[in-house]
Design an enzyme around this catalytic site. Sequence first.
Site, mmCIF file in Angstrom:
data_model
loop_
_atom_site.group_PDB
_atom_site.id
_atom_site.type_symbol
_atom_site.label_atom_id
_atom_site.label_comp_id
_atom_site.label_asym_id
_atom_site.label_seq_id
_atom_site.Cartn_x
_atom_site.Cartn_y
_atom_site.Cartn_z
ATOM 1 N N ALA A 181 0.830 -1.209 0.000
ATOM 2 C CA ALA A 181 0.000 0.000 0.000
ATOM 3 C C ALA A 181 0.861 1.254 0.000
ATOM 4 O O ALA A 181 0.458 2.294 -0.540
ATOM 5 C CB ALA A 181 -0.918 -0.007 1.218
ATOM 6 N N GLU A 211 2.717 0.952 -4.045
ATOM 7 C CA GLU A 211 2.086 0.516 -5.290
ATOM 8 C C GLU A 211 1.087 1.537 -5.828
ATOM 9 O O GLU A 211 1.119 1.921 -7.001
ATOM 10 C CB GLU A 211 1.395 -0.832 -5.051
ATOM 11 C CG GLU A 211 0.966 -1.537 -6.314
ATOM 12 C CD GLU A 211 0.479 -2.951 -6.022
ATOM 13 O OE1 GLU A 211 0.826 -3.851 -6.784
ATOM 14 O OE2 GLU A 211 -0.241 -3.140 -5.020
ATOM 15 N N SER A 222 0.801 4.735 -5.033
ATOM 16 C CA SER A 222 1.467 6.001 -5.345
ATOM 17 C C SER A 222 2.238 5.918 -6.658
ATOM 18 O O SER A 222 2.243 6.869 -7.451
ATOM 19 C CB SER A 222 2.421 6.387 -4.207
ATOM 20 O OG SER A 222 1.699 6.617 -3.019
ATOM 21 N N CYS A 279 -8.799 3.579 2.248
ATOM 22 C CA CYS A 279 -7.342 3.398 2.347
ATOM 23 C C CYS A 279 -6.728 4.251 3.460
ATOM 24 O O CYS A 279 -6.846 5.481 3.446
ATOM 25 C CB CYS A 279 -6.701 3.757 1.005
ATOM 26 S SG CYS A 279 -4.907 3.661 1.012
ATOM 27 N N GLU A 322 2.667 12.520 -1.599
ATOM 28 C CA GLU A 322 3.765 12.157 -2.505
ATOM 29 C C GLU A 322 3.471 12.621 -3.928
ATOM 30 O O GLU A 322 4.352 13.170 -4.603
ATOM 31 C CB GLU A 322 3.977 10.644 -2.469
ATOM 32 C CG GLU A 322 4.562 10.144 -1.154
ATOM 33 C CD GLU A 322 4.536 8.631 -1.027
ATOM 34 O OE1 GLU A 322 5.310 8.103 -0.199
ATOM 35 O OE2 GLU A 322 3.738 7.966 -1.724
#
Length: 419
Positions: A257, A260, A262, A368, A377
């Site tokens: 998480a 992947e 991002s 999430c 990010e």
Amino acid sequence: MKAAPEQIPPPPRGSLGELFNPFLPEQIEDPYPIYARARREEPVFYSPPLDVWIVTRYADIVAVLRDTDRFSSFNSLYVRAEPIPEVRAVLREGYEEFTSLVQSDPPDHTRVRAVFGKAFTPLRVAALEGHIRELTRELIDAFIRDGHAELVSQIALPLPGYVICDLLGVPRSEMKQLRAWHEDKQALMAGSAPPEAQVASARGYVAMQRYFQAQIEARRAKPREDLLSLLVPEEIGGSAALSMQEAVCNAMDLLAAGHETSTALLASGIDLLLAHPEVADALRGDPSLIPGAIDEMLRCESPVRGFFRAVTEDAEVAGVRIPKGARVYLLYASGNRDEAEFADGERFDIHRRDTGKHLAFGKGIHFCVGSLLARTEAKIALEELLERLPGLRRGKDPARRSPFILMRAFDSLPIAWDA
């Protein structure tokens, strides 16, 4: 023992059930026409190759996500509910089944999520912004004079990959091995490779379990200021209400998480900007538009195509009866373009007012936990790339999309700019 689903007759020739195949190259490259057709003609249909019911409309997907009693998250990441016997034999060398945040229902999910609540608080993510920007600039510095780069391997993967390694407390130098093991896990989830390849992937998956178990056990003796220390089970002297199996599983899920989604978001976002240079110009001129643009990128190119659910009792979705023991595939990427929810849903429009209700990060109890980190990010990376790479455009080589059913991502995305 789980009830076996009833036998479903083969779909008629030319129906969605016959035509839908997410492993076909053309559907990997552009799945949206068949999604749109399904929403119009057969919003819930059975897929024989996958042995699942496909749910394509936004409202139906949200309804299933909220009905955790009849639609369980057990094995929600796996295309096939049961691995082949040769794979099962290898998996017995590690942990075959355990409770992860993604693949659990209440009350286990509530207990596990309480542990994760400490991992990605707004305060913790805000404290990372300077670190993320410094790392982004370092990565761009390494290729900026070249005038060309491969976006995935040179920034979209290492940026969130290094950040999650730092947060977990594992060396960045091990990211390559961790990524290889993660790809083994993805291959197992797809279950479509030849048996010998699946067995090799199972060995890699067990190796990753052993790696994280060793890391967690090391934190028992020497706790650190990292996420793995938060996962040390109470049963061995830690603070987490988890078994060792659950701690290992959730450590692997944190790795996945943490990078992947991002990686996929950043690559797909840049791809959208390359296809819409006027939007890239608008974001350069007014960076305050970037957060809203990120939500529209998530809606248009959802990094997670969808998740599976197991049907615990006979149910009905959009008038279609789905028997107990069956599985459904909630196609987020289709729901995010549903014209009933998003006007002109196929159009990329960063000025939409309703973009924020997209499904890219899920809904309800499974929303999430790392969504704020992913947004942060992406925001920083887009700011830096748009500012420092003038004339950003596609590179000479063609882009390559990933073949994985659960993710909408790129294996490579060549770019160029005016060096």
